[in-house]
Design an enzyme around this catalytic site. Sequence first.
Site, PDB file in Angstrom:
ATOM      1  N   TYR A  69       0.857  -1.184   0.000  1.00  0.00           N
ATOM      2  CA  TYR A  69       0.000   0.000   0.000  1.00  0.00           C
ATOM      3  C   TYR A  69       0.894   1.236   0.000  1.00  0.00           C
ATOM      4  CZ  TYR A  69      -4.148  -2.777   1.399  1.00  0.00           C
ATOM      5  OH  TYR A  69      -5.184  -3.669   1.459  1.00  0.00           O
ATOM      6  N   GLY A 221     -17.501  -0.813  -3.459  1.00  0.00           N
ATOM      7  CA  GLY A 221     -18.299  -1.602  -4.390  1.00  0.00           C
ATOM      8  C   GLY A 221     -17.545  -1.887  -5.672  1.00  0.00           C
TER       9      GLY A 221
END
Length: 301
Positions: A69, A221
């Site tokens: 990350y 999503g």
Amino acid sequence: MTAETITAHASGTFRLGDLPVRRIGFGAMRLTGSAAFHLGTASDRARSIAVLRRAMELGVNHIDTAAFYFSSLRSANELINTALAPYADDLVIVTKVGPFRDYYGEWGSSARPDQLRGHVEENLRQLGRDHLDVVNFRRQNQDSIAEHFGALAELREAGLIRHLGVSGVQPRHLAEALDIAPVVCVQNRFALDRADAVDDEMLRICGERGIAFTPFYAVAGEAGPQAAADTHDDEVLAIARAHGVSPAQIRIAWTLHQGPHVLSIPGTGNPDHLAENVAAGALRLTREELSRLDALHTTTG
């Protein structure tokens, strides 16, 4: 109460092995920029550090991160280390290994089993720790994860890792892992607007086995690493209006309502969004509202 006064305690707790965590945690992916990885623009360092410290003030004691990350200027692990070390005794940091990005941010091939120790040691170095609380093996295209998970089990026996989890897996992969060592969590993609038969089955199996199920991209999503979802079904909008909250909070609340073993790790670099995400753990949806949202999950697959 306002979002600023609701803490992660309202979401309840679950255990990752012997480590109790509040069911609302924090995902570090969004700390590094306006979008994950090399996408978007780098974050403001001081603001990211402030978000992490505010998360602790709001009772969060579960952070999800990874050495891969990072953006052009920011590393999630380095930000966590700077903001929170020395770490609170009850803080649980969960990381993952397997995927690899080079110094230019380009994705490399998935690690071989013999390379996983280097991934673990890189997380240790960046976080400034002598062991990792939980390490997920992130499956990519492997047909079998036995060798990879076995390599991590050896590091667990050596004391570098306390507990193990798996990510991006099917039931047969979880069975493989359980034949080697205990599994305390499964991290799969799962969202209100993304029905998937395999991930729905993993949710069920984890509940039966008492294993934590930790969805990723539950708020984003279909947008995935790009950004949080900015379009919502009319049912989500209507239920959000009824509760006086944001659609993202409804998505988090619905996720937590999937079972007491389900954890939520929404990520953000915005302190206001952080408070809203944590406050979503206090939302209680009615059976009728859950039925409407469940139908949406079923029909969008």
